[in-house]
Write a protein that holds these residues in place. Sequence first.
Motif, short mmCIF file in Angstrom:
data_model
loop_
_atom_site.label_atom_id
_atom_site.label_comp_id
_atom_site.label_asym_id
_atom_site.label_seq_id
_atom_site.Cartn_x
_atom_site.Cartn_y
_atom_site.Cartn_z
N GLU A 174 0.87 -1.25 0.07
CA GLU A 174 0.05 0.03 -0.01
C GLU A 174 0.89 1.37 -0.12
O GLU A 174 0.63 2.20 -0.69
N LEU A 175 1.84 1.19 0.82
CA LEU A 175 2.69 2.54 0.90
C LEU A 175 3.72 2.65 -0.41
O LEU A 175 3.42 3.69 -0.73
N LEU A 176 4.05 1.53 -1.10
CA LEU A 176 4.67 1.63 -2.23
C LEU A 176 3.67 2.26 -3.33
O LEU A 176 4.23 3.14 -4.10
N GLN A 177 2.63 1.74 -3.38
CA GLN A 177 1.58 2.17 -4.52
C GLN A 177 1.20 3.66 -4.35
O GLN A 177 1.10 4.16 -5.37
N ARG A 178 1.26 4.22 -3.11
CA ARG A 178 1.40 5.70 -3.08
C ARG A 178 2.41 6.41 -3.75
O ARG A 178 2.07 7.64 -4.02
N TYR A 179 3.62 5.87 -3.55
CA TYR A 179 4.63 6.69 -4.08
C TYR A 179 5.27 6.33 -5.38
O TYR A 179 5.80 7.24 -6.26
N ILE A 180 5.26 5.03 -5.90
CA ILE A 180 6.00 4.62 -7.12
C ILE A 180 5.17 5.25 -8.36
O ILE A 180 3.97 5.47 -8.37
N PRO A 181 5.82 5.46 -9.74
CA PRO A 181 5.24 6.19 -10.58
C PRO A 181 4.06 5.21 -11.09
O PRO A 181 3.89 3.93 -11.11
N LYS A 182 3.16 5.81 -11.63
CA LYS A 182 2.10 5.20 -12.35
C LYS A 182 2.15 4.27 -13.28
O LYS A 182 1.75 3.12 -13.71
N ARG A 183 3.51 4.29 -14.13
CA ARG A 183 4.10 3.37 -15.02
C ARG A 183 5.19 2.76 -14.46
O ARG A 183 6.34 3.31 -14.88
N PRO A 184 5.15 1.95 -13.57
CA PRO A 184 6.13 1.36 -12.74
C PRO A 184 7.39 0.83 -13.62
O PRO A 184 8.46 0.88 -13.09
N ALA A 185 6.94 0.30 -14.80
CA ALA A 185 8.20 -0.43 -15.56
C ALA A 185 9.08 0.73 -16.11
O ALA A 185 10.26 0.22 -16.82
N THR A 186 8.88 1.98 -16.08
CA THR A 186 9.65 2.84 -16.60
C THR A 186 10.93 3.21 -15.69
O THR A 186 11.75 4.05 -16.12
N ARG A 187 11.04 2.59 -14.36
CA ARG A 187 12.09 3.06 -13.46
C ARG A 187 12.71 1.61 -13.27
O ARG A 187 12.49 0.75 -13.37
N ASN A 188 14.11 1.92 -12.88
CA ASN A 188 14.71 0.74 -12.09
C ASN A 188 14.84 0.98 -10.47
O ASN A 188 14.76 1.82 -9.99
N TYR A 189 14.65 -0.14 -9.86
CA TYR A 189 14.15 -0.14 -8.28
C TYR A 189 15.63 -0.89 -7.62
O TYR A 189 16.14 -2.06 -7.99
N PHE A 190 16.43 -0.07 -6.71
CA PHE A 190 17.25 -0.64 -5.83
C PHE A 190 16.85 -0.99 -4.66
O PHE A 190 16.44 0.27 -3.64
N ILE A 191 17.22 -2.24 -3.89
CA ILE A 191 16.46 -2.41 -2.56
C ILE A 191 17.81 -3.04 -1.65
O ILE A 191 18.40 -3.57 -2.17
N CYS A 192 17.90 -2.11 -0.38
CA CYS A 192 19.03 -2.73 0.27
C CYS A 192 18.59 -2.64 1.92
O CYS A 192 18.28 -1.47 2.19
N ALA A 193 18.41 -3.59 2.54
CA ALA A 193 17.67 -3.46 3.76
C ALA A 193 17.88 -4.84 4.52
O ALA A 193 18.52 -5.66 4.00
N VAL A 194 17.19 -5.05 5.61
CA VAL A 194 17.42 -6.49 6.24
C VAL A 194 16.62 -7.54 5.42
O VAL A 194 15.72 -6.95 4.62
N PRO A 195 17.01 -8.78 5.48
CA PRO A 195 16.39 -9.79 4.55
C PRO A 195 14.88 -9.63 4.34
O PRO A 195 14.31 -9.73 3.12
N LYS A 196 14.21 -9.51 5.72
CA LYS A 196 12.64 -9.59 5.54
C LYS A 196 12.04 -8.54 4.67
O LYS A 196 11.12 -8.81 4.11
N MET A 197 12.46 -7.20 5.13
CA MET A 197 12.11 -6.13 4.30
C MET A 197 12.43 -6.30 2.80
O MET A 197 11.71 -5.97 1.98
#
Length: 442
Positions: free
Chosen positions: A393-416
Amino acid sequence: MRNPIVIGMSWIAVYLGIIVLPLLVLLFYPPTPNAERSFWLEFSVALGFIGLAMMAMQFALTARLHPIEDSYGIDLILQFHRYTSVVAFFFILVHPLILFIDNPETLQLLNFFQAPWRARAAVIATLALIALVVTSIWRKRLHIPYEPWRLAHGILAAIAVGFGLGHALGVGNYLELFWKQIIWVGMAAAALWLLLYVRLLKPLFMLKKPYLVETVIPHRGNVWNLVLRPRSHQGLNFQPGQFAWITLQISPFRMREHPFSIASSATHPDRLEFGIKAVGDFTNTIKDVKPGTKAYLDGPYGVFTTDRYEDTAGFVLIAGGIGITPIMSMLVTLAEREDERPLLLIYSSKSWEDITYREEIEALKDKLDITVVHVLREPSEDWSGESGYVDKELLQRYIPKRPATRNYFICAVPKMMEQVEAALHDLGVPVTNVHMEHYNIV
Ligand SMILES: Cc1cc2nc3c(=O)[nH]c(=O)nc-3n(C[C@H](O)[C@H](O)[C@H](O)COP(=O)(O)OP(=O)(O)OC[C@H]3O[C@@H](n4cnc5c(N)ncnc54)[C@H](O)[C@@H]3O)c2cc1C
């Protein structure tokens, strides 16, 4: 530019080729026919050969060879190393079990004192392998500290492969031809060479390129930035988001090398900053490191970098806690390069006071087209921003409407990371656009 998918597939082909090479040789040049050899005996030997070849290949997987690391990234390679070790372990254990069932008389070979040396070699190799697998899978549960484990891991692996090869050569049925022995001895020599390269040659190269600690800067969240300057050389050319193995004091031959993401700008290879969170034996000592202390770096490594995605319309960067360090390097580098693409940073921290690099990120707003969303797990009562976990829900509020136009980088604890990855998938982000850096690789 060479296609990374083709390069990646080529490495897999090389791996499979080497694993099945001994079997291909046996297929085309079978040993002298012997009526007494049953199907199960032949099958068991085939498993033994594949298992041994897979074990020998583990040395290549863990030697931090740049061409391989640059294709997959260290966490994928280590994951592959873990899975293939278990498969090799299974093949090697099943190999004698089949023999014992097929011909119970062979059980006598387990009598260590009376058995021929080739059988003793097999027992030693198998015991080393069992110790290797048990101490790796349950290292934390057995409370084995990382450094002694790593030393023992290398020794046990050398024993398992060395004695396994001794066993195969001793049995000889399938290796009676000189050049078949050459293939196996060549494989073992290559494995040994890789071990020497990692433990001896690489440290010698590192010795020639020392760094000096310039200063240690305290940051929010119990994080200390270790600032290094190259001594009499140009420094380290890296891509933002990559990491290096650091050894402090004494010499790079020490087993105490630790991986840390470079947190500073890739435009300054002559001034490197590492943001280090105090969590254990080594990291707790960083705050006391004196300026002038010698440091050695093995790197850069990793494929977690914005530089690999020049064509993307923008980046979504998702960090949890100390996972901000590679992302900080990406941000400061993009700022110095005057990159105008839109950026979204979603950053999960414990509390407002704990947000590592809070002020530095705020300052970057003047130089970048960036939206920063802080997510607090333990917010104060007057906090009006996001709180709790980074979920769909949180991600949906912020990521672009056309999500495939971006590259996503995640670095956090494994669960997150797992949850964010699954949520992004649900929101229509292609898997090829999601990149992750795992800090718990061992
Ligand atoms: C690619 C990568 C990048 C990283 N970047 C950062 C960063 O930018 N900032 C940061 O604070 N931390 C980072 N880490 C984590 C950091 O390496 C560990 O926190 C640190 O090595 C722990 O050492 P310790 O002796 O203080 O803790 P310990 O309590 O001894 O170890 C805690 C755990 O850390 C892991 N670990 C310990 N020693 C090593 C080692 N030599 N090599 C690999 N893992 C080890 C083990 O899983 C161990 O159980 C990164 C890890 C990886 C894999």
